[in-house]
Design an enzyme around this catalytic site. Structure first.
Site, short mmCIF file in Angstrom:
data_model
loop_
_atom_site.label_atom_id
_atom_site.label_comp_id
_atom_site.label_asym_id
_atom_site.label_seq_id
_atom_site.Cartn_x
_atom_site.Cartn_y
_atom_site.Cartn_z
N SER A 72 35.52 54.40 46.90
CA SER A 72 35.75 54.44 45.44
C SER A 72 34.52 54.15 44.60
O SER A 72 34.55 54.34 43.38
CB SER A 72 36.88 53.47 45.06
OG SER A 72 38.12 53.96 45.48
N LYS A 75 33.34 56.89 42.33
CA LYS A 75 34.07 57.31 41.12
C LYS A 75 33.27 57.25 39.83
O LYS A 75 33.30 58.20 39.03
CB LYS A 75 35.36 56.50 41.00
CG LYS A 75 36.36 56.78 42.12
CD LYS A 75 37.54 55.82 42.07
CE LYS A 75 38.53 56.09 43.18
NZ LYS A 75 39.64 55.11 43.20
N TYR A 197 37.15 65.39 46.74
CA TYR A 197 37.36 63.95 46.60
C TYR A 197 37.27 63.23 47.94
O TYR A 197 36.59 62.20 48.07
CB TYR A 197 38.71 63.68 45.94
CG TYR A 197 39.06 62.22 45.85
CD1 TYR A 197 38.40 61.38 44.95
CD2 TYR A 197 40.03 61.66 46.69
CE1 TYR A 197 38.71 60.03 44.88
CE2 TYR A 197 40.35 60.31 46.62
CZ TYR A 197 39.68 59.50 45.71
OH TYR A 197 39.98 58.17 45.65
N TYR A 249 39.58 47.54 40.27
CA TYR A 249 41.01 47.73 40.47
C TYR A 249 41.80 46.80 39.55
O TYR A 249 41.40 46.55 38.41
CB TYR A 249 41.39 47.53 41.94
CG TYR A 249 40.61 48.39 42.90
CD1 TYR A 249 40.44 49.77 42.65
CD2 TYR A 249 40.05 47.87 44.07
CE1 TYR A 249 39.73 50.57 43.54
CE2 TYR A 249 39.36 48.68 44.96
CZ TYR A 249 39.20 50.02 44.69
OH TYR A 249 38.50 50.80 45.57
N VAL A 267 36.93 50.46 49.41
CA VAL A 267 37.72 49.83 50.47
C VAL A 267 37.00 49.79 51.82
O VAL A 267 37.49 49.15 52.76
CB VAL A 267 39.09 50.53 50.64
CG1 VAL A 267 39.94 50.32 49.41
CG2 VAL A 267 38.93 52.01 50.97
#
Length: 327
Positions: A72, A75, A197, A249, A267
């Site tokens: 992530s 992103k 992705y 998050y 993660v």
């Protein structure tokens, strides 16, 4: 090792990195991610800390050469690419900028608009990948990989095993992509966009790479070592803003309170943090807390923010000198 140790302040920075690494090495709380089977193979005791300044000096300790997938942390970088290439108005028609308060893989969209809450949750990131795919088609991943390589200052590569693991087991993300397609948020090639992705999340980095990518953002979008520009300066503010409000998050509010700098976690165990115009921090430790953030990485960044006065509202942080320059 730092690029130079001729000045006392630089050697003190190296001593700080060594000290923080030693302090948190015994911390064994948290668990390695297993929902992507390939990630479960990570060594839970691996631990690296790296700090890179906006001038290109590097200070590190621990497993800073150990490669892991960016996940992530990709992103905010693809979000910045979409803003540059499509413009803010077009991107905001498809994804918002509000914290969701929900888990990163939540299957939930904003009421009425049916947009993802922000580009840091999976639904928003898949939307951003779809926007890029709409422009670049089959070349999208190559385009993303090249930009990430500029940020890191070296050629990055794809971890094929993690990519295949994500593609094979990513049923929840596939459900999110088709929900977005149902509401017209993404174009008809949702599966192809989802593949982008999966691939962008499977790019291999080290915590040294994360520190340099962070330092590139701190240096207003220009890699401090190579001098190559990764982003137009106008969009760096937008990238850092979304990292500050949504990057950790559903721990983002607590992070803003405790640490107070833009950050993003993944993660696989990576965390990157940006101190505007000053430095970037990269950490790696795959033991995750309940929010999906690296347990050691969170504590390392909090410790550094406290000891160096990095929090945006810390009394040691003098902020912008604009007013003093014009008054």
């Amino acid at each position: 090792m730092p690029t130079t140790t001729s000045d006392q302040p630089l050697s003190e920075l190296q001593a700080l990195v060594d000290d923080v690494h030693a302090k948190y090495a015994p911390l064994d709380e948290g668990a390695v991610a297993t929902y992507i089977p390939e990630l479960a193979k990570a060594n839970p005791d691996a631990f690296g800390v790296c700090l890179a300044t906006a001038e290109g000096q590097v200070f590190e300790a621990g497993d800073c050469d150990r490669a892991f997938t960016i996940q992530s942390i990709s992103k905010p970088f693809t979000f910045g690419m979409a803003l540059e290439e499509l413009g803010i108005d077009e991107v905001m028609q498809h994804v918002g900028v509000e914290p969701s308060g929900d888990a990163f893989n939540s299957i939930e969209l904003q009421n009425q608009s049916n947009r993802p809450f922000n580009p840091m949750v999976n639904s928003g990131a898949i939307t951003v990948s779809a926007l890029l795919h709409r422009v670049h088609g089959a070349r999208t991943f190559e385009h993303v990989l090249n930009r990430f390589s500029v940020l890191a200052g070296r050629q990055l590569t794809l971890d094929e095993s993690v990519y295949e693991s994500e593609r094979r087991t990513g049923h929840r993300n596939r459900a999110i992509a088709h929900l977005l397609l149902n509401f017209g948020v993404v174009h008809d090639e949702a599966e192809a966009a989802l593949d982008v992705y999966f691939r962008q999340c499977s790019i291999l980095v080290t915590c040294r790479d994360l520190a340099m990518m962070s330092a590139t953002l701190a240096n207003m979008g220009r890699n401090p070592v190579t001098g190559e520009s990764a982003y137009t300066i106008a969009y760096v503010k937008d990238i850092l803003s979304i990292m500050f409000t949504c990057g950790m998050y559903d721990y983002s509010g607590q992070w803003a309170y405790r640490v107070g700098v833009p950050a993003k976690s993944g993660v696989a165990g990576g965390v990157m943090a940006v101190v505007n115009r000053q430095l970037g921090i990269g950490t790696y430790s795959p033991r995750l807390d309940q929010y999906g953030n690296s347990r050691r990485g969170t504590e390392v960044c909090a410790e550094m923010a406290s000891r160096l006065g990095l929090h945006v509202f810390d009394c040691l942080n003098v902020g912008s000198s604009f007013l003093s320059a014009v008054l």
